[in-house]
Design a protein around this motif. Structure first.
Motif, PDB file in Angstrom:
ATOM      1  N   LEU A   1       8.590   7.052  58.844  1.00 43.89           N
ATOM      2  CA  LEU A   1       8.108   8.283  58.233  1.00 43.89           C
ATOM      3  C   LEU A   1       8.246   9.447  59.204  1.00 43.89           C
ATOM      4  O   LEU A   1       8.740  10.518  58.850  1.00 43.89           O
ATOM      5  CB  LEU A   1       6.655   8.120  57.790  1.00 43.89           C
ATOM      6  CG  LEU A   1       6.034   9.284  57.038  1.00 43.89           C
ATOM      7  CD1 LEU A   1       6.770   9.537  55.722  1.00 43.89           C
ATOM      8  CD2 LEU A   1       4.565   9.022  56.772  1.00 43.89           C
ATOM      9  N   LYS A   2       7.840   9.228  60.456  1.00 43.90           N
ATOM     10  CA  LYS A   2       7.945  10.292  61.457  1.00 43.90           C
ATOM     11  C   LYS A   2       9.405  10.634  61.732  1.00 43.90           C
ATOM     12  O   LYS A   2       9.770  11.800  61.845  1.00 43.90           O
ATOM     13  CB  LYS A   2       7.238   9.910  62.741  1.00 43.90           C
ATOM     14  CG  LYS A   2       7.306  11.041  63.747  1.00 43.90           C
ATOM     15  CD  LYS A   2       6.323  10.951  64.832  1.00 43.90           C
ATOM     16  CE  LYS A   2       6.526  12.177  65.704  1.00 43.90           C
ATOM     17  NZ  LYS A   2       5.544  12.485  66.594  1.00 43.90           N
ATOM     18  N   ALA A   3      10.262   9.616  61.814  1.00 47.62           N
ATOM     19  CA  ALA A   3      11.679   9.859  62.076  1.00 47.62           C
ATOM     20  C   ALA A   3      12.332  10.652  60.942  1.00 47.62           C
ATOM     21  O   ALA A   3      13.160  11.531  61.178  1.00 47.62           O
ATOM     22  CB  ALA A   3      12.407   8.531  62.278  1.00 47.62           C
ATOM     23  N   LYS A   4      11.940  10.360  59.703  1.00 45.86           N
ATOM     24  CA  LYS A   4      12.554  11.011  58.548  1.00 45.86           C
ATOM     25  C   LYS A   4      11.981  12.396  58.268  1.00 45.86           C
ATOM     26  O   LYS A   4      12.672  13.256  57.724  1.00 45.86           O
ATOM     27  CB  LYS A   4      12.392  10.141  57.306  1.00 45.86           C
ATOM     28  CG  LYS A   4      13.241   8.884  57.359  1.00 45.86           C
ATOM     29  CD  LYS A   4      13.001   8.018  56.142  1.00 45.86           C
ATOM     30  CE  LYS A   4      13.823   6.748  56.254  1.00 45.86           C
ATOM     31  NZ  LYS A   4      13.565   5.839  55.142  1.00 45.86           N
ATOM     32  N   THR A   5      10.707  12.605  58.595  1.00 44.46           N
ATOM     33  CA  THR A   5      10.052  13.866  58.214  1.00 44.46           C
ATOM     34  C   THR A   5       9.654  14.743  59.394  1.00 44.46           C
ATOM     35  O   THR A   5       9.337  15.904  59.203  1.00 44.46           O
ATOM     36  CB  THR A   5       8.776  13.592  57.393  1.00 44.46           C
ATOM     37  OG1 THR A   5       7.790  12.979  58.240  1.00 44.46           O
ATOM     38  CG2 THR A   5       9.066  12.716  56.187  1.00 44.46           C
ATOM     39  N   GLY A   6       9.585  14.135  60.580  1.00 48.35           N
ATOM     40  CA  GLY A   6       9.126  14.884  61.749  1.00 48.35           C
ATOM     41  C   GLY A   6       7.613  14.943  61.863  1.00 48.35           C
ATOM     42  O   GLY A   6       7.075  15.535  62.784  1.00 48.35           O
TER      43      GLY A   6
ATOM     44  N   ASP B   1      -0.638  13.290  59.675  1.00 50.78           N
ATOM     45  CA  ASP B   1      -0.423  14.662  59.193  1.00 50.78           C
ATOM     46  C   ASP B   1      -0.249  14.694  57.678  1.00 50.78           C
ATOM     47  O   ASP B   1      -0.746  15.600  57.007  1.00 50.78           O
ATOM     48  CB  ASP B   1       0.800  15.285  59.859  1.00 50.78           C
ATOM     49  CG  ASP B   1       0.559  15.680  61.309  1.00 50.78           C
ATOM     50  OD1 ASP B   1      -0.561  15.478  61.826  1.00 50.78           O
ATOM     51  OD2 ASP B   1       1.509  16.186  61.936  1.00 50.78           O
ATOM     52  N   TRP B   2       0.476  13.699  57.138  1.00 57.48           N
ATOM     53  CA  TRP B   2       0.673  13.653  55.691  1.00 57.48           C
ATOM     54  C   TRP B   2      -0.641  13.398  54.961  1.00 57.48           C
ATOM     55  O   TRP B   2      -0.891  13.975  53.900  1.00 57.48           O
ATOM     56  CB  TRP B   2       1.726  12.610  55.310  1.00 57.48           C
ATOM     57  CG  TRP B   2       3.093  13.047  55.734  1.00 57.48           C
ATOM     58  CD1 TRP B   2       3.869  12.504  56.704  1.00 57.48           C
ATOM     59  CD2 TRP B   2       3.824  14.157  55.215  1.00 57.48           C
ATOM     60  NE1 TRP B   2       5.045  13.204  56.814  1.00 57.48           N
ATOM     61  CE2 TRP B   2       5.046  14.228  55.908  1.00 57.48           C
ATOM     62  CE3 TRP B   2       3.568  15.094  54.225  1.00 57.48           C
ATOM     63  CZ2 TRP B   2       6.009  15.204  55.640  1.00 57.48           C
ATOM     64  CZ3 TRP B   2       4.527  16.067  53.966  1.00 57.48           C
ATOM     65  CH2 TRP B   2       5.723  16.111  54.664  1.00 57.48           C
ATOM     66  N   VAL B   3      -1.493  12.564  55.535  1.00 52.75           N
ATOM     67  CA  VAL B   3      -2.802  12.312  54.926  1.00 52.75           C
ATOM     68  C   VAL B   3      -3.613  13.608  54.912  1.00 52.75           C
ATOM     69  O   VAL B   3      -4.249  13.939  53.909  1.00 52.75           O
ATOM     70  CB  VAL B   3      -3.550  11.182  55.668  1.00 52.75           C
ATOM     71  CG1 VAL B   3      -4.992  11.061  55.172  1.00 52.75           C
ATOM     72  CG2 VAL B   3      -2.816   9.859  55.494  1.00 52.75           C
TER      73      VAL B   3
ATOM     74  N   ASP C   1       6.814  19.621  46.767  1.00 59.17           N
ATOM     75  CA  ASP C   1       6.491  20.652  47.755  1.00 59.17           C
ATOM     76  C   ASP C   1       7.026  20.329  49.150  1.00 59.17           C
ATOM     77  O   ASP C   1       7.230  21.232  49.958  1.00 59.17           O
ATOM     78  CB  ASP C   1       4.979  20.858  47.862  1.00 59.17           C
ATOM     79  CG  ASP C   1       4.373  21.425  46.593  1.00 59.17           C
ATOM     80  OD1 ASP C   1       5.122  21.717  45.634  1.00 59.17           O
ATOM     81  OD2 ASP C   1       3.136  21.569  46.548  1.00 59.17           O
ATOM     82  N   HIS C   2       7.220  19.035  49.439  1.00 50.66           N
ATOM     83  CA  HIS C   2       7.578  18.637  50.804  1.00 50.66           C
ATOM     84  C   HIS C   2       8.851  17.804  50.886  1.00 50.66           C
ATOM     85  O   HIS C   2       9.258  17.393  51.969  1.00 50.66           O
ATOM     86  CB  HIS C   2       6.410  17.879  51.451  1.00 50.66           C
ATOM     87  CG  HIS C   2       5.171  18.714  51.530  1.00 50.66           C
ATOM     88  ND1 HIS C   2       4.989  19.698  52.475  1.00 50.66           N
ATOM     89  CD2 HIS C   2       4.065  18.744  50.740  1.00 50.66           C
ATOM     90  CE1 HIS C   2       3.816  20.281  52.286  1.00 50.66           C
ATOM     91  NE2 HIS C   2       3.232  19.725  51.233  1.00 50.66           N
ATOM     92  N   GLY C   3       9.467  17.523  49.749  1.00 49.08           N
ATOM     93  CA  GLY C   3      10.747  16.837  49.741  1.00 49.08           C
ATOM     94  C   GLY C   3      10.734  15.366  50.091  1.00 49.08           C
ATOM     95  O   GLY C   3      11.775  14.803  50.424  1.00 49.08           O
ATOM     96  N   LEU C   4       9.563  14.727  50.014  1.00 45.81           N
ATOM     97  CA  LEU C   4       9.524  13.289  50.291  1.00 45.81           C
ATOM     98  C   LEU C   4      10.212  12.540  49.161  1.00 45.81           C
ATOM     99  O   LEU C   4      10.161  12.953  48.005  1.00 45.81           O
ATOM    100  CB  LEU C   4       8.087  12.795  50.445  1.00 45.81           C
ATOM    101  CG  LEU C   4       7.371  13.256  51.701  1.00 45.81           C
ATOM    102  CD1 LEU C   4       5.953  12.706  51.738  1.00 45.81           C
ATOM    103  CD2 LEU C   4       8.106  12.847  52.956  1.00 45.81           C
TER     104      LEU C   4
END
Length: 67
Positions: free
Chosen positions: A16-21, A26-28, A49-52
């Protein structure tokens, strides 16, 4: 050999961190700050809103604590 639950969680967090930074924590926070309570609406917000991607879910399909 199959991964343990802890290994799976660590892998998911790293991916998740690698894909979104952003780390999972933070996402929670983003979901909690949105005020959105329904899981489906949370997922839609994260996607639009965030492109996930469509496969994003919090670990275990659970909602953030306090939801």
């Amino acid at each position: 050999m199959a991964m343990t639950a802890e290994e799976m969680m660590a892998s998911m967090k790293a991916g998740l961190k690698a894909k979104t930074g952003k780390p999972l924590e933070d996402w929670v926070k983003i979901v909690k700050a949105s005020g959105i309570e329904k899981h489906g609406e949370q997922v839609t917000m994260l996607k639009t809103d965030h492109g996930l991607g469509g496969q994003f879910h919090l670990p275990g399909g659970k909602r953030p604590a306090g939801r």
